[in-house]
Design a protein around this motif. Structure first.
Motif, PDB file in Angstrom:
ATOM      1  N   LYS A   1       0.817  -1.203   0.000  1.00 34.81           N
ATOM      2  CA  LYS A   1       0.000   0.000   0.000  1.00 34.81           C
ATOM      3  C   LYS A   1       0.858   1.263   0.000  1.00 34.81           C
ATOM      4  O   LYS A   1       1.773   1.402   0.777  1.00 34.81           O
ATOM      5  CB  LYS A   1      -0.887  -0.031   1.245  1.00 34.81           C
ATOM      6  CG  LYS A   1      -1.905   1.064   1.266  1.00 34.81           C
ATOM      7  CD  LYS A   1      -2.972   0.779   2.302  1.00 34.81           C
ATOM      8  CE  LYS A   1      -2.402   0.424   3.655  1.00 34.81           C
ATOM      9  NZ  LYS A   1      -3.369  -0.213   4.531  1.00 34.81           N
TER      10      LYS A   1
ATOM     11  N   GLU B   1      -1.830  -5.535  -6.137  1.00 33.88           N
ATOM     12  CA  GLU B   1      -1.792  -5.105  -4.738  1.00 33.88           C
ATOM     13  C   GLU B   1      -1.556  -6.322  -3.855  1.00 33.88           C
ATOM     14  O   GLU B   1      -2.205  -7.363  -4.035  1.00 33.88           O
ATOM     15  CB  GLU B   1      -3.124  -4.452  -4.349  1.00 33.88           C
ATOM     16  CG  GLU B   1      -3.466  -3.195  -5.127  1.00 33.88           C
ATOM     17  CD  GLU B   1      -2.607  -1.993  -4.741  1.00 33.88           C
ATOM     18  OE1 GLU B   1      -1.877  -2.076  -3.726  1.00 33.88           O
ATOM     19  OE2 GLU B   1      -2.668  -0.986  -5.471  1.00 33.88           O
TER      20      GLU B   1
ATOM     21  N   ASP C   1      -1.492  -6.039  -0.263  1.00 33.66           N
ATOM     22  CA  ASP C   1      -2.264  -5.873   0.965  1.00 33.66           C
ATOM     23  C   ASP C   1      -3.695  -6.377   0.715  1.00 33.66           C
ATOM     24  O   ASP C   1      -4.285  -6.076  -0.325  1.00 33.66           O
ATOM     25  CB  ASP C   1      -2.280  -4.386   1.341  1.00 33.66           C
ATOM     26  CG  ASP C   1      -3.191  -4.087   2.517  1.00 33.66           C
ATOM     27  OD1 ASP C   1      -2.730  -4.231   3.663  1.00 33.66           O
ATOM     28  OD2 ASP C   1      -4.361  -3.712   2.287  1.00 33.66           O
TER      29      ASP C   1
ATOM     30  N   GLU D   1      -6.336  -3.676   0.131  1.00 40.87           N
ATOM     31  CA  GLU D   1      -6.044  -2.959  -1.105  1.00 40.87           C
ATOM     32  C   GLU D   1      -6.375  -3.839  -2.327  1.00 40.87           C
ATOM     33  O   GLU D   1      -6.868  -3.363  -3.345  1.00 40.87           O
ATOM     34  CB  GLU D   1      -4.561  -2.590  -1.104  1.00 40.87           C
ATOM     35  CG  GLU D   1      -4.181  -1.452  -2.000  1.00 40.87           C
ATOM     36  CD  GLU D   1      -4.553  -0.074  -1.441  1.00 40.87           C
ATOM     37  OE1 GLU D   1      -4.517   0.867  -2.220  1.00 40.87           O
ATOM     38  OE2 GLU D   1      -4.894   0.047  -0.246  1.00 40.87           O
TER      39      GLU D   1
ATOM     40  N   PRO E   1      -9.083   3.036  -2.475  1.00 40.65           N
ATOM     41  CA  PRO E   1      -9.175   2.743  -1.038  1.00 40.65           C
ATOM     42  C   PRO E   1     -10.071   3.752  -0.323  1.00 40.65           C
ATOM     43  O   PRO E   1     -10.077   4.931  -0.681  1.00 40.65           O
ATOM     44  CB  PRO E   1      -7.727   2.866  -0.543  1.00 40.65           C
ATOM     45  CG  PRO E   1      -6.934   3.464  -1.641  1.00 40.65           C
ATOM     46  CD  PRO E   1      -7.705   3.299  -2.904  1.00 40.65           C
TER      47      PRO E   1
END
Lengths: 466, 225
Positions: A117, A139, A141, A144, A154
């Motif tokens: 992130k 991504e 995460d 995310e 986000p």
């Protein structure tokens, strides 16, 4: 896939966007409960630290010192990073940042990237820019990645998918990861994501991260995650690219002791993030690129009213405490940064486009109270309203209302007259006149019952002779 | 000048021009290090990082270990006291009976396939348990510090399914102030990480789940040497 109105200059409309979110009571209630829960954890964690207020003050001073000497620390950071074999780049704006990233990837024939992130990369619209060049950006995460699959930005700095219900995630994963649509158990969904992500993490050509802190004294950066996803990104691929906003500098390693004691406690109420990662030099056979990005930060630094916002360490505490954010959800801000910090950061990028955001606030001041680096967020929201009004950017309805109000309030007789007329009108007109779509006050509530007399009438009668 | 140099000069000039006129002094960060090397006690008396007022935290002269263990548990990790190094291999197998590939980088537990800096990160994808040593723990965060030197291949710490970390209780400091106050020469290591518990996420409706991406469990073996 264009998610964002990043590409358009049309002013955002947080009120309509919030209305959509609020229309589903379950989303609103769950969001409010979860986000307020983080705020409660923050309070508990703050109480555990005897010198909490001194710590906030210290953090604020460290950031203010750094920002008032920023040129020196940027040069010191660059010099030390280069001495460690890191490639250092400078980018004036988002486009330049994305061009630098692209040129690094093209030179090394990078096709698949895993990123952790980074709000800065989000701010630059980087992933979309790279994807148009045939580079797959994934991504790492979980929150995310949920947002990436949902084609949404986000909604929260720390927990990007907090506005989604588990059933939303189950539906999304069923479509994208072939999971059981009926199974919305977070353990099951998280495990499905882990298994899906693993091959991508192992075979990426490059890893990308942001930086929570950049240390001038050592020329290295610190990245905070709870999943360890940044660690996979910086230890598995042989190439790393880290995007660093120029405001992320701190002078010394010792400053991290202050910042890191505050960061996660303010964010989630935990003493520290599970992983606090320090990257200082490439291992043999690997490369690291740091990109120092301005993107209007130096403009902000030049503003006596707004430069303090550069102290922000991105903990999200202001969002968690904000009554407007909690009820309206992060996506209603239609901007990279949401919540109170977004309300003061976004107009700095484009105050025509984001002119409504400073009004997406109650000015209750709770954000300023919880900010770990003591940013005067509520004061800045008020000052942004003045900027918007002074530049004639108030929306028509607010402008018309303000004009009438200004005229009325500046003439005592007119005010008392209007007051009495209003009360009479509320008493006598049918509810439908007020509880209608043209009156935003009554969208989610009825008009209150009017008092029998105005305060002025009561005062004249009871205290008028005093 | 190439575009990069232009950007650098432009940004630095813009920053210089923008600098607020009122300069703020750099405050000192209070820190003492005299507890280091002491046995089972901490001597820090500064106000800012004083633990004394925290409920349940150790008083001067008391061991930091129970507090470290409690904070580690809060972060989702666990700790075990080990009496002698000889117990380590059996303890690891007892905790992880289903583990197929156990990777140790500590002399106390030899490994059939020892790691070297030349080992590829990706070859560690099937490691079930990794056993490493940390030289610094932070009580207030329940965190252990690991570097390239401790991990040999840095990816080991996050690619393994389970992580076991040896820590000498006398290497525990009270707070992050002490940890960052000059103990660690950060810039000597390519990579260094404080790990406070295992990988965790709360991204789906705030439900805390361990093992989102990195190690699913973190176990600290406390072993006095």
């Amino acid at each position: 896939m264009n998610l964002f109105n990043v590409l358009t200059d049309r002013p955002v409309d947080p009120e309509s966007a919030a209305a959509k979110f609020i229309a589903d009571t379950k989303h609103e209630e769950t969001h409010d409960r979860l986000v307020w829960g983080m705020r409660m954890h923050r309070d508990e964690a703050a109480r555990q630290i005897p010198g909490w207020e001194e710590l906030r003050e210290l953090a604020s001073q460290i950031k203010e010192h750094t920002l008032t000497h920023l040129d020196q620390y940027l040069e010191q950071f660059e010099q030390n990073a280069i001495a460690h074999g890191v490639h250092v780049h400078w980018a004036l704006d988002a486009a330049e940042h994305n061009d630098i990233v692209l040129s690094i990837f093209q030179k090394h024939n990078v096709k698949r990237v895993i990123k952790s992130k980074s709000m800065l990369q989000e701010e630059c619209g980087m992933a979309a820019a790279l994807e148009t060049q045939g580079i797959e950006v994934r991504e790492s995460d979980l929150g995310e990645r949920i947002q990436q699959l949902a084609h949404e930005r986000p909604s929260h700095i720390v927990v990007p998918a907090i506005h989604q219900l588990r059933t939303d995630v189950a539906a999304l994963f069923a479509k994208n990861l072939a999971t059981d649509e009926q199974n919305s158990d977070p353990h099951y969904l998280t495990e499905a994501m882990r298994n899906d992500a693993r091959p991508a993490l192992l075979h990426a050509d490059a890893g990308m991260t942001g930086a929570n802190f950049a240390i001038a004294e050592t020329g290295g950066i610190v990245i905070c995650t709870n999943e360890g996803n940044a660690d996979i990104g910086v230890t598995v691929p042989d190439l790393q690219v880290c995007s660093i906003g120029i405001e992320k500098l701190v002078p010394r390693s010792a400053d991290l002791g202050v910042m890191l004691r505050l960061l996660s406690r303010s964010a989630l109420g935990t003493p520290m993030t599970q992983y606090t990662t320090h990257l200082h030099r490439p291992r043999p056979g690997t490369r690291i690129h740091f990109i120092l990005v301005d993107n209007k930060r130096s403009d902000r630094l030049a503003s006596p009213d707004f430069w303090h916002a550069l102290k922000c360490i991105r903990c999200g505490a202001c969002m968690n405490t904000c009554p407007v954010y909690r009820r309206s959800g992060g996506l209603s801000y239609q901007a990279t940064y949401s919540g109170p910090i977004g309300v003061i950061l976004d107009p700095g990028f484009d105050h025509t486009k984001y002119r409504e955001l400073p009004y997406h606030s109650t000015l209750c001041g709770s954000c300023s109270e919880v900010c770990p680096v003591r940013i005067d967020i509520a004061d800045q929201i008020y000052k942004w309203r003045r900027v918007i009004a002074d530049e004639g950017l108030l929306p028509l309805a607010k402008r018309a209302g303000m004009a009438v109000m200004g005229e009325t309030l500046s003439h005592t007789e007119a005010f008392h007259g209007a007051e009495a007329v209003a009360i009479k009108a509320i008493e006598q007109l049918p509810g439908v006149v007020f509880n209608n779509p043209l009156n935003p006050w009554t969208k989610h509530r009825d008009m209150p019952n009017p008092p029998k007399q105005t305060f002025h009438q009561w005062y004249q009668k009871n205290r008028g002779s005093e | 000048m190439n575009p990069q140099q232009i950007a650098r000069t432009t940004i630095l000039n813009a920053v210089r021009k923008a600098l607020p006129t009122q300069k703020i002094d750099l405050p000192a960060v209070p820190v003492e290090q005299k507890h280091l090397g002491a046995t089972g006690g901490f001597g820090y008396r500064g106000n800012l990082s004083s633990l004394e007022k925290i409920e349940g935290a150790p008083q001067p002269g008391e061991s930091l270990t129970p507090y470290f263990e409690r904070q580690l548990a809060r972060m989702g990790g666990r700790s075990l006291t080990i009496n002698t190094a000889a117990e380590i291999p059996d303890k690891v197998r007892e905790l992880f009976p289903a583990a197929r590939r156990i990777c140790s980088v500590i002399p106390e537990m030899s490994d059939a396939k020892p790691l070297s800096q030349a080992t590829s990160s990706r070859s560690l994808a099937d490691v079930d348990v990794a056993v490493v040593r940390s030289h610094l723990g932070v009580a207030e965060a329940g965190a252990v510090w690991l570097t390239d030197l401790d991990l040999i291949v840095p990816a080991l710490g996050v690619l393994t399914q389970h992580l076991v970390v040896l820590l000498d209780p006398k290497d525990i400091v009270p707070t992050l102030h002490e940890a960052y106050g000059g103990i660690i020469p950060f810039d000597k290591y390519p990579y260094g990480v404080f790990m406070a518990g295992p990988s965790a996420t709360g991204d789906i409706e705030g439900v805390i789940i361990h093992g989102a991406q990195g190690a699913r469990t973190l176990t600290v073996f406390l072993l006095a040497t």
